[in-house]
Enzyme design. Structure first.
Site, PDB file in Angstrom:
ATOM      1  N   ASP A  30      69.370  60.547  18.636  1.00  0.00           N
ATOM      2  CA  ASP A  30      70.126  60.259  18.699  1.00  0.00           C
ATOM      3  C   ASP A  30      71.074  61.419  19.197  1.00  0.00           C
ATOM      4  O   ASP A  30      70.807  61.829  20.124  1.00  0.00           O
ATOM      5  CB  ASP A  30      70.608  60.493  16.867  1.00  0.00           C
ATOM      6  CG  ASP A  30      71.728  60.698  16.582  1.00  0.00           C
ATOM      7  OD1 ASP A  30      71.936  60.178  15.275  1.00  0.00           O
ATOM      8  OD2 ASP A  30      72.775  61.199  16.688  1.00  0.00           O
ATOM      9  N   ASN A  86      71.533  57.134   5.833  1.00  0.00           N
ATOM     10  CA  ASN A  86      72.643  56.963   4.700  1.00  0.00           C
ATOM     11  C   ASN A  86      73.135  56.324   4.348  1.00  0.00           C
ATOM     12  O   ASN A  86      73.069  55.685   5.340  1.00  0.00           O
ATOM     13  CB  ASN A  86      73.845  58.392   5.579  1.00  0.00           C
ATOM     14  CG  ASN A  86      73.537  59.513   6.130  1.00  0.00           C
ATOM     15  OD1 ASN A  86      72.708  60.064   5.735  1.00  0.00           O
ATOM     16  ND2 ASN A  86      73.159  60.070   7.059  1.00  0.00           N
ATOM     17  N   HIS A  99      70.276  52.205   9.071  1.00  0.00           N
ATOM     18  CA  HIS A  99      69.720  53.071  10.378  1.00  0.00           C
ATOM     19  C   HIS A  99      68.957  53.625   9.703  1.00  0.00           C
ATOM     20  O   HIS A  99      69.418  54.359   9.247  1.00  0.00           O
ATOM     21  CB  HIS A  99      70.287  53.889  11.548  1.00  0.00           C
ATOM     22  CG  HIS A  99      71.800  54.059  11.236  1.00  0.00           C
ATOM     23  ND1 HIS A  99      72.322  53.937  11.127  1.00  0.00           N
ATOM     24  CD2 HIS A  99      71.313  55.664  11.958  1.00  0.00           C
ATOM     25  CE1 HIS A  99      74.161  54.120  10.524  1.00  0.00           C
ATOM     26  NE2 HIS A  99      73.057  55.900  11.054  1.00  0.00           N
ATOM     27  N   HIS A 101      67.167  57.823  10.369  1.00  0.00           N
ATOM     28  CA  HIS A 101      66.924  59.212  10.523  1.00  0.00           C
ATOM     29  C   HIS A 101      65.247  59.756  10.253  1.00  0.00           C
ATOM     30  O   HIS A 101      64.855  60.327   9.937  1.00  0.00           O
ATOM     31  CB  HIS A 101      67.731  60.415   9.901  1.00  0.00           C
ATOM     32  CG  HIS A 101      69.691  59.732  10.594  1.00  0.00           C
ATOM     33  ND1 HIS A 101      69.823  59.818  11.278  1.00  0.00           N
ATOM     34  CD2 HIS A 101      70.543  59.038   9.547  1.00  0.00           C
ATOM     35  CE1 HIS A 101      70.845  59.592  11.778  1.00  0.00           C
ATOM     36  NE2 HIS A 101      71.653  58.590  10.217  1.00  0.00           N
TER      37      HIS A 101
HETATM   38  P1  AMP Z   1      75.503  57.751  10.265  1.00  0.00           P
HETATM   39  O1  AMP Z   1      75.766  58.814   9.505  1.00  0.00           O
HETATM   40  O2  AMP Z   1      73.890  58.021   9.263  1.00  0.00           O
HETATM   41  O3  AMP Z   1      75.560  56.348   9.984  1.00  0.00           O
HETATM   42  O4  AMP Z   1      74.998  58.283  11.888  1.00  0.00           O
HETATM   43  C1  AMP Z   1      74.943  57.454  12.737  1.00  0.00           C
HETATM   44  C2  AMP Z   1      74.069  58.483  13.956  1.00  0.00           C
HETATM   45  O5  AMP Z   1      74.395  57.189  15.350  1.00  0.00           O
HETATM   46  C3  AMP Z   1      74.639  59.977  14.199  1.00  0.00           C
HETATM   47  O6  AMP Z   1      73.817  60.975  14.309  1.00  0.00           O
HETATM   48  C4  AMP Z   1      75.079  58.985  16.178  1.00  0.00           C
HETATM   49  O7  AMP Z   1      74.766  60.913  16.401  1.00  0.00           O
HETATM   50  C5  AMP Z   1      74.110  58.591  15.969  1.00  0.00           C
HETATM   51  N1  AMP Z   1      74.889  57.811  17.056  1.00  0.00           N
HETATM   52  C6  AMP Z   1      76.437  56.892  17.189  1.00  0.00           C
HETATM   53  N2  AMP Z   1      76.324  56.587  18.745  1.00  0.00           N
HETATM   54  C7  AMP Z   1      75.252  56.167  18.879  1.00  0.00           C
HETATM   55  C8  AMP Z   1      73.967  55.963  20.079  1.00  0.00           C
HETATM   56  N3  AMP Z   1      75.361  55.387  20.967  1.00  0.00           N
HETATM   57  N4  AMP Z   1      73.345  56.437  20.474  1.00  0.00           N
HETATM   58  C9  AMP Z   1      72.799  57.038  20.028  1.00  0.00           C
HETATM   59  N5  AMP Z   1      73.297  57.474  18.407  1.00  0.00           N
HETATM   60  C10 AMP Z   1      73.867  57.228  18.341  1.00  0.00           C
END
Ligand code: AMP
Ligand code: ZN
Length: 133
Positions: A30, A86, A99, A101
């Site tokens: 992340d 989430n 995705h 976590h």
């Molecule tokens: P969510 O709130 O579960 O949708 O989390 C999305 C996650 O994706 C967050 O923790 C972001 O930091 C991560 N994220 C967004 N863009 C990228 C990226 N380009 N590379 C890696 N992680 C990302």
């Protein structure tokens, strides 16, 4: 999906740090980590939520999560993990590509458990909720 950031990562159009990859899933670090080794695991097919997974995809995703956790365990040697997702905006989902976590946990890191996500059970007793099932 062409404007999906995770689809772009899967296609190699956006740089990322791969933790584990196979035919079905990609696990990468992340970019805004909440823990050392915070990893997200995505199915390579664009789907919004867990409800959209076929049973076969679910099994492959589950196997990929375990592989990524084993890799993180071997490399970073965390003391524990929280693993989850989430789902939908109410659940905190920002990127609309499923995705999972993986949060490696370390003794004394100051974090909480699943129970710290929400604590608002409403005023309906558990027995009443049970009747709805
Ligand atoms: P969510 O709130 O579960 O949708 O989390 C999305 C996650 O994706 C967050 O923790 C972001 O930091 C991560 N994220 C967004 N863009 C990228 C990226 N380009 N590379 C890696 N992680 C990302
Ligand atoms: Zn996508």
């Amino acid at each position: 999906m062409s404007d999906c950031i995770f689809c772009k990562i899967i296609k190699g159009e956006v740089p990322n740090y791969i933790v584990y990859e196979d035919k079905s899933i990609l696990a990468f670090l992340d970019i805004f980590p909440h823990a050392k080794g915070h990893t997200v695991v995505v199915p390579k097919r664009h789907i919004d939520t867990y409800f959209d997974l076929s049973d076969d995809e679910m099994n492959k995703l589950s196997a990929g999560i375990k592989k990524a956790m084993e890799k993180i365990q071997a490399v970073l040697k965390p003391d524990g993990f929280n693993v989850g997702w989430n789902q939908s905006p109410a659940g905190g989902q920002v990127v609309p590509h499923l995705h999972i976590h993986i949060m490696p946990r370390y003794e004394g890191d100051g974090g909480g458990s699943m129970h710290s996500i929400v604590n608002n059970p409403g005023d309906v007793k558990v027995g009443e909720v049970a009747k709805l099932f």
